[in-house]
Scaffold this active site. Structure first.
Site, PDB file in Angstrom:
ATOM      1  CG  MET A 166      -8.596  -0.716   5.078  1.00  0.00           C
ATOM      2  SD  MET A 166      -8.394   1.013   5.529  1.00  0.00           S
ATOM      3  CE  MET A 166      -9.793   1.729   4.697  1.00  0.00           C
ATOM      4  N   GLY A 169       0.824  -1.203   0.000  1.00  0.00           N
ATOM      5  CA  GLY A 169       0.000   0.000   0.000  1.00  0.00           C
ATOM      6  C   GLY A 169       0.858   1.253   0.000  1.00  0.00           C
ATOM      7  CB  SER A 225       0.917  -3.904  11.510  1.00  0.00           C
ATOM      8  OG  SER A 225      -0.392  -3.470  11.185  1.00  0.00           O
ATOM      9  CG  ASP A 226      -3.148  -2.797  13.799  1.00  0.00           C
ATOM     10  OD1 ASP A 226      -2.598  -2.368  12.776  1.00  0.00           O
ATOM     11  OD2 ASP A 226      -4.334  -3.161  13.826  1.00  0.00           O
ATOM     12  NE  ARG A 271      -3.511  -5.679   1.036  1.00  0.00           N
ATOM     13  CZ  ARG A 271      -2.933  -4.681   1.709  1.00  0.00           C
ATOM     14  NH1 ARG A 271      -2.041  -3.903   1.101  1.00  0.00           N
ATOM     15  NH2 ARG A 271      -3.225  -4.449   2.973  1.00  0.00           N
ATOM     16  CB  ILE A 272       3.743  -7.319   0.318  1.00  0.00           C
ATOM     17  CG1 ILE A 272       4.201  -6.199  -0.636  1.00  0.00           C
ATOM     18  CG2 ILE A 272       4.166  -8.666  -0.242  1.00  0.00           C
ATOM     19  CD1 ILE A 272       5.722  -6.104  -0.788  1.00  0.00           C
ATOM     20  N   GLY A 273       1.099  -6.432   2.547  1.00  0.00           N
ATOM     21  CA  GLY A 273       0.562  -5.338   3.347  1.00  0.00           C
ATOM     22  C   GLY A 273       0.445  -5.703   4.808  1.00  0.00           C
ATOM     23  CB  SER A 274       0.261  -3.850   7.811  1.00  0.00           C
ATOM     24  OG  SER A 274      -0.394  -2.667   7.425  1.00  0.00           O
ATOM     25  NE  ARG A 321       5.003  -0.371  12.467  1.00  0.00           N
ATOM     26  CZ  ARG A 321       3.721  -0.359  12.136  1.00  0.00           C
ATOM     27  NH1 ARG A 321       3.366  -0.464  10.893  1.00  0.00           N
ATOM     28  NH2 ARG A 321       2.792  -0.245  13.052  1.00  0.00           N
ATOM     29  NE  ARG A 369      -3.212  11.515  -9.193  1.00  0.00           N
ATOM     30  CZ  ARG A 369      -4.331  12.151  -8.847  1.00  0.00           C
ATOM     31  NH1 ARG A 369      -4.723  12.170  -7.599  1.00  0.00           N
ATOM     32  NH2 ARG A 369      -5.051  12.752  -9.752  1.00  0.00           N
ATOM     33  NE  ARG A 410       5.629  -1.364   4.766  1.00  0.00           N
ATOM     34  CZ  ARG A 410       4.445  -1.366   5.371  1.00  0.00           C
ATOM     35  NH1 ARG A 410       3.490  -2.164   4.943  1.00  0.00           N
ATOM     36  NH2 ARG A 410       4.217  -0.576   6.394  1.00  0.00           N
TER      37      ARG A 410
HETATM   38  N1  HPA Z   1      -7.947  -1.742  10.117  1.00  0.00           N
HETATM   39  C1  HPA Z   1      -7.907  -1.571   8.794  1.00  0.00           C
HETATM   40  N2  HPA Z   1      -6.805  -1.709   8.100  1.00  0.00           N
HETATM   41  C2  HPA Z   1      -5.668  -2.036   8.741  1.00  0.00           C
HETATM   42  C3  HPA Z   1      -5.636  -2.236  10.100  1.00  0.00           C
HETATM   43  C4  HPA Z   1      -6.845  -2.086  10.826  1.00  0.00           C
HETATM   44  O1  HPA Z   1      -6.878  -2.253  12.055  1.00  0.00           O
HETATM   45  N3  HPA Z   1      -4.361  -2.525  10.460  1.00  0.00           N
HETATM   46  C5  HPA Z   1      -3.634  -2.523   9.332  1.00  0.00           C
HETATM   47  N4  HPA Z   1      -4.418  -2.239   8.280  1.00  0.00           N
END
Ligand code: HPA
Length: 234
Positions: free
Chosen positions: A180, A20, A203-204, A87-90, A217, A43, A24
């Site tokens: 997302m 995203g 990540s959370d 996709r490589i994401g959190s 990270r 952009r 990164r």
């Molecule tokens: N919500 C939505 N997208 C995210 C979150 C989350 O808690 N953490 C990382 N991407």
């Protein structure tokens, strides 16, 4: 060149990793690819092409959320001929057994809506990952000793969610994590018969409210990049 990607047609590889965050993309390209070249900065959404173990790879930022991802994936597929998009994401962990730093391989994704909702009208399409990529990514993750979960994720339209009842429903139905972007990626890949997968690092956490310390990270995200690259060329 397209409206949103400044690269020439030959400058994007068949295999594209899609974080995203454009910074990164830069970090991953400079860390894992040899001879990375920045091929677009329209952009500020940076994209790079380089080599990994003799294979040509692009790493392109997608932005946050499905409307943004949809723009880049449509152009990568239609104008650049991308065949494999990972996709490589959190993501946020949604189950007690899913820990911070764990990797989630998204087999499918649930959503309230995606940019394709208007296409499907009454149809409740089930977006799913490419099985070959998923199986290869699973093997690559296990061989690295990374704690890995395979299952459904929730592609939300909101980061700041005013509907805690939706989160609760997802959790009751075993959804592993929230992010997302994945649902629309899988739908576009299905529409154009391309291969797609989302490899996500937790990540959370929505239950424990832990968050990955910033120092950790890079190391955690690095494992995800390697898993994606190995899966793409397995
Ligand atoms: N919500 C939505 N997208 C995210 C979150 C989350 O808690 N953490 C990382 N991407």
């Amino acid at each position: 060149m397209t409206v949103h990607i400044g690269a020439r047609p030959s400058e994007i590889a068949d295999v594209v990793l899609l974080p995203g965050d454009p910074l990164r993309a830069k970090w991953a390209a400079e860390t894992f690819l040899t001879d990375p070249v920045c091929v677009t900065q329209v952009r500020g959404m940076l994209g790079f092409t380089g080599m990994w173990r003799g294979h040509r790879v692009s790493i392109q930022g997608s932005g946050m959320g499905m409307p943004s991802l949809s723009i880049y994936v449509n152009e990568l597929i239609r104008d650049y001929g991308a065949q494999t998009i990972i996709r490589i994401g959190s993501c946020g962990g949604m189950q007690p057994h899913v820990g911070i730093r764990d990797v989630i391989l998204a087999m499918t994704s649930t959503s309230v809506s995606t940019p394709s909702s208007t296409v499907f009208r009454e149809l409740n399409f089930a977006p799913c990952a490419d099985f070959g990529l998923l199986a290869s990514a699973h093997k690559a993750a296990l061989s690295r000793g990374v704690r890995t979960h395979v299952g459904g994720v929730y592609s939300s339209d909101t980061f700041y969610d005013e509907r805690p009842d939706l989160t609760e429903q997802m959790q009751r139905h075993g959804i592993l994590g929230v992010e997302m972007e994945t649902a629309e990626l899988y739908i576009l890949a299905a529409r154009h018969q391309r291969r797609a997968l989302a490899v996500l690092t937790v990540s959370d956490h929505l239950i424990t409210h832990e968050a990955l310390p910033s120092g950790d990270r890079e190391r955690s995200f690095g494992a995800m990049v390697e898993i994606a690259l190995e899966a793409a060329f397995a």
